[in-house]
Scaffold this active site. Structure first.
Site, PDB file in Angstrom:
ATOM      1  N   ASP A 169      -8.474   3.846  -2.550  1.00 48.01           N
ATOM      2  CA  ASP A 169      -8.516   5.067  -3.259  1.00 48.01           C
ATOM      3  C   ASP A 169      -7.214   5.901  -2.730  1.00 48.01           C
ATOM      4  O   ASP A 169      -7.374   7.050  -2.551  1.00 48.01           O
ATOM      5  CB  ASP A 169      -9.776   5.818  -2.774  1.00 48.01           C
ATOM      6  CG  ASP A 169      -9.967   5.604  -1.217  1.00 48.01           C
ATOM      7  OD1 ASP A 169      -9.066   5.095  -0.694  1.00 48.01           O
ATOM      8  OD2 ASP A 169     -10.977   6.373  -0.649  1.00 48.01           O
TER       9      ASP A 169
ATOM     10  N   ARG B 238       0.996  -4.288   3.044  1.00 46.22           N
ATOM     11  CA  ARG B 238       0.561  -3.767   4.233  1.00 46.22           C
ATOM     12  C   ARG B 238      -0.458  -2.559   3.786  1.00 46.22           C
ATOM     13  O   ARG B 238      -1.554  -2.290   4.030  1.00 46.22           O
ATOM     14  CB  ARG B 238       1.282  -3.612   5.136  1.00 46.22           C
ATOM     15  CG  ARG B 238       0.423  -2.902   6.706  1.00 46.22           C
ATOM     16  CD  ARG B 238       1.268  -2.374   7.537  1.00 46.22           C
ATOM     17  NE  ARG B 238       1.047  -2.051   8.783  1.00 46.22           N
ATOM     18  CZ  ARG B 238       1.492  -1.507   9.845  1.00 46.22           C
ATOM     19  NH1 ARG B 238       2.632  -1.028   9.603  1.00 46.22           N
ATOM     20  NH2 ARG B 238       0.725  -1.209  10.794  1.00 46.22           N
TER      21      ARG B 238
ATOM     22  N   HIS C  33       1.357 -12.707   4.903  1.00 45.86           N
ATOM     23  CA  HIS C  33       2.386 -12.714   5.995  1.00 45.86           C
ATOM     24  C   HIS C  33       3.532 -13.932   5.988  1.00 45.86           C
ATOM     25  O   HIS C  33       4.075 -13.842   7.030  1.00 45.86           O
ATOM     26  CB  HIS C  33       1.464 -13.008   7.196  1.00 45.86           C
ATOM     27  CG  HIS C  33       0.466 -11.838   7.763  1.00 45.86           C
ATOM     28  ND1 HIS C  33      -0.181 -11.962   8.885  1.00 45.86           N
ATOM     29  CD2 HIS C  33       0.611 -10.677   7.506  1.00 45.86           C
ATOM     30  CE1 HIS C  33      -0.937 -10.702   9.166  1.00 45.86           C
ATOM     31  NE2 HIS C  33      -0.305  -9.951   8.169  1.00 45.86           N
TER      32      HIS C  33
ATOM     33  N   ASN D 125      -2.567   1.076  11.747  1.00 46.25           N
ATOM     34  CA  ASN D 125      -1.492   1.819  11.038  1.00 46.25           C
ATOM     35  C   ASN D 125      -0.512   2.219  11.486  1.00 46.25           C
ATOM     36  O   ASN D 125       0.327   3.280  10.942  1.00 46.25           O
ATOM     37  CB  ASN D 125      -2.240   2.996  10.234  1.00 46.25           C
ATOM     38  CG  ASN D 125      -3.346   2.070   9.158  1.00 46.25           C
ATOM     39  OD1 ASN D 125      -2.878   1.107   8.691  1.00 46.25           O
ATOM     40  ND2 ASN D 125      -4.283   3.020   8.747  1.00 46.25           N
TER      41      ASN D 125
ATOM     42  N   HIS E  53      -4.385  -2.162   3.641  1.00 51.52           N
ATOM     43  CA  HIS E  53      -5.114  -1.355   4.680  1.00 51.52           C
ATOM     44  C   HIS E  53      -5.798  -0.261   4.085  1.00 51.52           C
ATOM     45  O   HIS E  53      -6.661   0.485   4.456  1.00 51.52           O
ATOM     46  CB  HIS E  53      -4.078  -0.636   5.592  1.00 51.52           C
ATOM     47  CG  HIS E  53      -3.573  -1.761   6.645  1.00 51.52           C
ATOM     48  ND1 HIS E  53      -3.362  -1.179   7.875  1.00 51.52           N
ATOM     49  CD2 HIS E  53      -3.500  -2.957   6.676  1.00 51.52           C
ATOM     50  CE1 HIS E  53      -2.789  -2.247   8.710  1.00 51.52           C
ATOM     51  NE2 HIS E  53      -3.003  -3.417   7.895  1.00 51.52           N
TER      52      HIS E  53
ATOM     53  N   THR F 225      11.292 -18.302   6.102  1.00 53.10           N
ATOM     54  CA  THR F 225      11.797 -17.542   5.083  1.00 53.10           C
ATOM     55  C   THR F 225      11.360 -16.116   4.981  1.00 53.10           C
ATOM     56  O   THR F 225      10.164 -15.840   4.302  1.00 53.10           O
ATOM     57  CB  THR F 225      11.462 -18.308   3.524  1.00 53.10           C
ATOM     58  OG1 THR F 225      10.013 -18.302   3.596  1.00 53.10           O
ATOM     59  CG2 THR F 225      12.266 -19.578   3.325  1.00 53.10           C
TER      60      THR F 225
END
Length: 313
Positions: A73, A61, A188, A90, A65, A236
């Site tokens: 960066d 994630r 995911h 976020n 993001h 799973t």
């Protein structure tokens, strides 16, 4: 006069460095300056995953993001009022402490050499491998942003309610095609989502298996409980595999945006390919992660090598 010219030259070189985004990335960027980098990161990531099996999903994630907002960066790691961490998508970012711990270990061996962006890229790959997923060669040589923008994050990150057409356009704007969109969404297969992210899907929408929806409602009330977590892959939950796609074909995608990938649209055949072959999914996911990691900050961005990932030097 000579001293003045020398000072001016130094200042010019500093400016050229600070206002240049990372150039061509290479696999051996730190071969001389930090030869043990990958083993340091791998060891620290292994420790983090042992302590918390959800770490690989949290790292994925963070990496996604980060790269989707002004390039890869490490801007997402900056703790700054009005920065990316305050953006809607976020909320409750995890594993920030993991990256700081890894960076600290790297700094102890290679002071002021390796960017936080590269540490995040390596740790993300190692987390995927540790959860059973594919490996890939991480290209290195990124630099760290000195600024972060909440507005940019709000504009560039998808929401759980995104439509397939919105996702296709968003990914295309980053140079990623439909196949890469579907492959990257396979992240995911690990991780969790809060009730507020999927409540509408499980209560109000029809493209969902009724038995699955009823089961999900047990952990996500119609009102309240916004932060209660449920696994994105009920089969799973901490194993990196292709079960995510099997869930989609069975109309058991937890998020609206996930189920959009299999909803009588152009992504259906790709999803079915990944159901049929985990090796094809692994191959495509690894290739897409390399391409995602190549998204550069805008030309002229202010960059540095941060010593602490949560703040500028």
């Amino acid at each position: 006069m000579a001293a003045t010219r020398s000072d001016s030259l130094v200042s010019l070189l500093v400016l050229l460095y600070v206002f240049t985004s990372h150039a061509q990335l290479t696999a051996n960027f730190y071969s001389s300056s930090c030869p043990n980098l990958e083993s340091i990161v791998q060891s620290a990531t292994e420790t983090a995953v042992r302590n918390n099996p959800r770490t690989p999903a949290s790292l994925l994630r963070l990496f996604f993001h980060d790269c989707f907002v002004q390039g890869c960066d490490a801007s997402v790691l900056l703790v700054d009022a009005g920065g990316e961490q305050t953006a809607r998508a976020n909320r409750n970012l995890q594993a920030l402490d993991v990256i700081e711990a890894i960076k600290s270990a790297v700094e102890a061996s290679c002071n002021g050499t390796v960017s936080c962006a590269d540490v995040l890229a390596l740790a993300t790959r190692d987390g995927v491998v540790l959860s059973g997923g594919p490996s890939w060669t991480v290209l290195l040589g990124r630099q760290d942003a000195t600024t972060a923008s909440e507005d940019e994050a709000n504009r560039n990150l998808p929401s759980p309610s995104s439509s397939l057409s919105f996702l296709i356009n968003l990914f295309a704007g980053k140079g990623l095609n439909l196949q890469e969109l579907v492959a990257l969404s396979g992240a995911h297969t690990v991780g969790f989502a809060p009730c507020r992210a999927f409540r509408t899907h499980i209560y109000n929408e029809s493209n969902i298996d009724l038995e699955f929806a009823i089961s999900a409602r047990a952990n996500c009330p119609f009102e309240g409980g916004d932060d209660i977590l449920s696994p994105l892959d009920v089969t799973t939950r901490t194993v990196f595999d292709n079960a995510y796609y099997t869930n989609l074909v069975s109309l058991r995608g937890l998020l609206h945006s996930d189920q959009e990938l299999f909803n009588n649209g152009p992504a259906d055949s790709i999803v079915q390919n990944y159901v049929a072959s985990s090796s094809v999914f692994f191959r495509d996911f690894a290739a897409a992660m390399v391409k995602l990691g190549n998204i550069s900050p805008p030309a002229g961005s202010s960059v540095e090598i941060r010593r602490v990932c949560s703040r500028v030097n």
